[in-house]
Design a protein around this motif. Sequence first.
Motif, PDB file in Angstrom:
ATOM      1  N   GLY A  82      19.642  87.186  66.588  1.00  0.00           N
ATOM      2  CA  GLY A  82      18.513  88.151  66.188  1.00  0.00           C
ATOM      3  C   GLY A  82      18.965  88.750  65.394  1.00  0.00           C
ATOM      4  O   GLY A  82      18.740  91.010  65.432  1.00  0.00           O
ATOM      5  N   ALA A  83      19.115  88.378  64.012  1.00  0.00           N
ATOM      6  CA  ALA A  83      19.323  89.538  63.299  1.00  0.00           C
ATOM      7  C   ALA A  83      18.673  88.950  62.140  1.00  0.00           C
ATOM      8  O   ALA A  83      17.522  88.222  62.188  1.00  0.00           O
ATOM      9  CB  ALA A  83      20.787  89.189  61.942  1.00  0.00           C
ATOM     10  N   GLY A  84      18.197  90.766  61.617  1.00  0.00           N
ATOM     11  CA  GLY A  84      16.865  90.363  60.763  1.00  0.00           C
ATOM     12  C   GLY A  84      17.117  90.173  58.687  1.00  0.00           C
ATOM     13  O   GLY A  84      16.326  90.464  58.537  1.00  0.00           O
ATOM     14  N   ARG A  85      18.154  90.458  58.657  1.00  0.00           N
ATOM     15  CA  ARG A  85      18.575  90.399  57.546  1.00  0.00           C
ATOM     16  C   ARG A  85      19.552  89.156  57.250  1.00  0.00           C
ATOM     17  O   ARG A  85      20.900  89.670  57.753  1.00  0.00           O
ATOM     18  CB  ARG A  85      18.875  91.939  56.939  1.00  0.00           C
ATOM     19  N   VAL A  86      19.878  88.587  55.723  1.00  0.00           N
ATOM     20  CA  VAL A  86      20.668  87.813  55.993  1.00  0.00           C
ATOM     21  C   VAL A  86      20.685  88.044  53.913  1.00  0.00           C
ATOM     22  O   VAL A  86      20.191  88.435  53.142  1.00  0.00           O
ATOM     23  CB  VAL A  86      19.907  85.856  55.636  1.00  0.00           C
ATOM     24  N   VAL A  87      22.112  88.386  53.777  1.00  0.00           N
ATOM     25  CA  VAL A  87      22.758  88.481  52.620  1.00  0.00           C
ATOM     26  C   VAL A  87      23.291  87.319  52.299  1.00  0.00           C
ATOM     27  O   VAL A  87      24.363  87.193  52.839  1.00  0.00           O
ATOM     28  CB  VAL A  87      23.403  89.783  52.618  1.00  0.00           C
ATOM     29  N   VAL A  88      23.605  87.092  51.351  1.00  0.00           N
ATOM     30  CA  VAL A  88      24.555  86.075  50.864  1.00  0.00           C
ATOM     31  C   VAL A  88      25.345  86.560  50.350  1.00  0.00           C
ATOM     32  O   VAL A  88      24.676  86.908  48.739  1.00  0.00           O
ATOM     33  CB  VAL A  88      23.448  84.626  49.795  1.00  0.00           C
ATOM     34  N   ASP A 139      11.890  87.551  52.288  1.00  0.00           N
ATOM     35  CA  ASP A 139      11.453  87.196  53.953  1.00  0.00           C
ATOM     36  C   ASP A 139      12.990  87.685  54.172  1.00  0.00           C
ATOM     37  O   ASP A 139      12.956  86.724  55.479  1.00  0.00           O
ATOM     38  CB  ASP A 139      11.374  86.000  54.324  1.00  0.00           C
ATOM     39  N   GLY A 140      13.590  88.525  54.298  1.00  0.00           N
ATOM     40  CA  GLY A 140      15.305  88.883  54.596  1.00  0.00           C
ATOM     41  C   GLY A 140      16.188  88.285  54.688  1.00  0.00           C
ATOM     42  O   GLY A 140      16.627  88.273  55.109  1.00  0.00           O
ATOM     43  N   VAL A 141      15.697  87.590  53.373  1.00  0.00           N
ATOM     44  CA  VAL A 141      17.523  86.660  52.794  1.00  0.00           C
ATOM     45  C   VAL A 141      16.819  87.219  51.415  1.00  0.00           C
ATOM     46  O   VAL A 141      16.525  87.012  50.999  1.00  0.00           O
ATOM     47  CB  VAL A 141      16.971  85.212  52.549  1.00  0.00           C
ATOM     48  N   GLU A 142      18.791  88.016  51.168  1.00  0.00           N
ATOM     49  CA  GLU A 142      19.275  88.769  50.068  1.00  0.00           C
ATOM     50  C   GLU A 142      20.016  88.095  49.149  1.00  0.00           C
ATOM     51  O   GLU A 142      20.906  87.350  49.903  1.00  0.00           O
ATOM     52  CB  GLU A 142      18.985  90.453  49.704  1.00  0.00           C
ATOM     53  N   VAL A 143      20.459  87.271  48.134  1.00  0.00           N
ATOM     54  CA  VAL A 143      21.657  87.131  47.475  1.00  0.00           C
ATOM     55  C   VAL A 143      22.153  88.626  46.345  1.00  0.00           C
ATOM     56  O   VAL A 143      20.999  89.451  45.568  1.00  0.00           O
ATOM     57  CB  VAL A 143      20.997  86.386  46.219  1.00  0.00           C
ATOM     58  N   LEU A 144      23.333  88.850  46.907  1.00  0.00           N
ATOM     59  CA  LEU A 144      24.442  89.803  46.575  1.00  0.00           C
ATOM     60  C   LEU A 144      25.197  89.011  45.300  1.00  0.00           C
ATOM     61  O   LEU A 144      26.025  88.685  45.975  1.00  0.00           O
ATOM     62  CB  LEU A 144      24.514  90.795  47.324  1.00  0.00           C
ATOM     63  N   VAL A 145      24.524  89.839  43.646  1.00  0.00           N
ATOM     64  CA  VAL A 145      26.174  89.867  43.429  1.00  0.00           C
ATOM     65  C   VAL A 145      27.793  89.726  43.189  1.00  0.00           C
ATOM     66  O   VAL A 145      26.957  91.765  42.751  1.00  0.00           O
ATOM     67  CB  VAL A 145      26.029  89.520  42.042  1.00  0.00           C
ATOM     68  N   LEU A 146      28.669  90.082  43.419  1.00  0.00           N
ATOM     69  CA  LEU A 146      29.890  90.833  43.918  1.00  0.00           C
ATOM     70  C   LEU A 146      30.065  90.529  42.538  1.00  0.00           C
ATOM     71  O   LEU A 146      30.752  89.346  42.435  1.00  0.00           O
ATOM     72  CB  LEU A 146      30.458  90.216  45.451  1.00  0.00           C
ATOM     73  N   PRO A 147      32.235  91.825  42.756  1.00  0.00           N
ATOM     74  CA  PRO A 147      31.845  91.557  41.108  1.00  0.00           C
ATOM     75  C   PRO A 147      33.627  90.056  41.873  1.00  0.00           C
ATOM     76  O   PRO A 147      33.665  90.055  42.631  1.00  0.00           O
ATOM     77  CB  PRO A 147      33.343  93.292  41.321  1.00  0.00           C
ATOM     78  N   THR A 148      33.877  89.835  40.688  1.00  0.00           N
ATOM     79  CA  THR A 148      34.614  88.816  40.670  1.00  0.00           C
ATOM     80  C   THR A 148      36.614  89.533  41.281  1.00  0.00           C
ATOM     81  O   THR A 148      36.762  89.414  40.105  1.00  0.00           O
ATOM     82  CB  THR A 148      34.491  87.354  39.669  1.00  0.00           C
TER      83      THR A 148
END
Lengths: 433, 338
Positions: free
Chosen positions: A190-196, A215-224
């Motif tokens: 029941g989560a509204g948000r997906v972050v990859v 549509d609720g799915v985000e791609v998040l680039v993180l520092p290496t």
Amino acid sequence: MSRRAFRGGIHPPDRKDATSGLAIERAPVPPSLTVPMSQHLGAPCAPLVARGDRVRRGQVIGDVEAMVSAPVHSPVDGEVAEVTDVLLASGTRVLAVRITPDEVQDLDRFEPLAAAGDERARVRASGVVGLGGAAFPSAVKLSPPKDMAVTTVILNGCECEPFLTCDHRAMVESPARVVAGGRAIAGIVGAGRVVVGVEANKPDAAEALRAYAGDGVEVLVLPTRYPQGAEKQLIQAVLGAEVPHGKLPAATGALVHNVSTAVAIADALEHGRPLMERVVTVTGRVERPGNYLALLGTPVSALIEHAGGVTAGAGRVIAGGPMTGMALADLDVPVVKGTSGVVVLSAEETAPAVIGDQPCIRCSRCSQACPMGLEPFALGIYANRSDWEATERYHALDCIECGCCSFVCPTRRPLVQLIRRAKQSLLERGAPL
Amino acid sequence: MSPKTPAPAVRPHVAPSPHIAAKENVTHIMLWVVAALAPTAIWGVWNMGLVAVVLLVSCIGSSMATEWVWNRLAGRPQSLIDGSALVTGLLLALALPPRTPWWMGVAGGIVAIGLAKMLFGGLGWNLFNPALVGRAFLSVSWMGVLADVRPFPGGWYEALDVPAVAGHDAITGATRLAIASADRAAGGAYGVDLADHYAPLLLRNLEGSLGEVSGLLLIAGGVLLIAKRIIDWRIPAGYIGTVALLSWAFGSDPIFNVLAGGVLLGAFFMATDYVTSPMTPTGRLIFGCGCGLFNVVARFFGPMPEATTFAILFMNGLVPLIDRGLRPRTYGWVSRRG
């Protein structure tokens, strides 16, 4: 790029170039498979087959009535050669079903899961566990406590361990499946948000995923930065929140699943596919490094052989990555659900062996590198003295054993080992984890 | 048993994770410190001649020999390979005036390593900076000798003319700091312009300890160590910043006060000693500022203008307190303490 970085961390050479551009390739069916009844955290399964039984690919061969467990399926059509004790990469001995595969195999076909039950039950029946290496049964994670609401599903595509590229390839080759898995997980809890979350050293993976985001799915680039892919550090980087001591990640509203796990969950729910194989990055001192799709139970030695064998100077064979993986004494141990890689290192590449107790020079590199804010130098000194109360006061139980402290120590003090010993002693004395 | 797959040609070597480590080890770190100090030592030898060589050899030799003998007698593994005794000997020599007789260098090395380091348990366990303990021992035992900073213009020829201790107090030379101090005490009656001292202090200063021969070279070495991330910038920045700010507040020339009296050697190379400085970034800043504070206070209000040694040793003693007060907060814990 997320600016809510976790504290500390290290930048080991990532050594991923050898395999990051190589497409996943199926490894051959070995002459014999050894399928352990415990490839997960939790209760081991009881074998449901006996010597001489015919098994079908996808058939359940081990299960147990326990909350925290995951059933085991036959990866091939074949015959049970024996049910016996085997050695695992971790050094423990567990019951395993040895299967002699049939000459002719159709790996596109499998016994689908029963469509009965809700989604959680189907994920449990699929035997899917955390494929990042922890091997925690996924269905258990899909059932957070009633009083905790999961608002964000974080898919872990950091793959911060050096050398490993299996998750990277999964994201590049099956971005739609990764996102489908994320959506399925979000739907269940029941989560509204997906972050990859993807480390910046995998721009092609982030690019591939973005095509299916929205549509609720985000791609998040993180520092290496290692250990960006550790659950608590990833939550901190994505949500800017810390998992309170002694609480589940759901306390922050987050649920973290590895990207390859998400693919396996999507496959289980949409195609009734049980977990029968996984991608293993075979790399380092091998002739033909690659990302090989290996049947569970394939001996590591067969996988190395398929990779052309080891090259000159090979000295250590690691199941998993070089920061947290297990060095293998016996190369015939089977590939299990948590085996993300087989990394072969030369003696020169490995951390030098240290004999005797080396002094701490108080350089503070360990405490600066610790992503948990611990003081490994102090924990090491107290553990050496068996002063367990002091190690508890210095929060030994919060250690995630990422290995940053040992990596940076200029006198090569075995800090992680000392802290592990402290944790073990505290747990034996009944400390709550 | 089932048929085994053919084993590859490897006899695996087993060890616990992590299986890889950073290249940098303690010997590398110590050798970088030596490299950062080498230009200063070489420039000192160039200008002061054989006396400087004698001082370097006596301090370094006795420091290393003391550690070797101690380990030998105590039945402990030899530890010279870590390079820390070399650094201690080198720092001790650089903190002494070139006229220091060789046997005092030897005595300083023995006290530095034997008393301040090995007696505490060896590398990592000492509370006070060994080189500074060695210097402090010499300075309280033979105060006149250490105050004798008459330059050696003849260099090589005067090298063997090592002064006798007897009657030494009468013939002491004066450091630039002592001149400034006297001038300040006399209300500026001598008309000393401190700005005149910038150039010699930076480039070629023969009235002081061996390591004070060139402030520029010390700064260059310190910047090198900061750039290599071997030392934390917070200690020298806190130290030098506090010295500059406070001496300005006390009405003196801030630049002169930073360049004179061994502040640069202390701030970049003595106060930054890992073992005897705090473990947290904030702690290091506080520690650096504390060194600067006590240095300036002692310089302006105490009997000894060259207070660097005692300022750092005093702050060394506070390190356990600083560390206890500034423990990092563990992830997932609300307060610093559990």
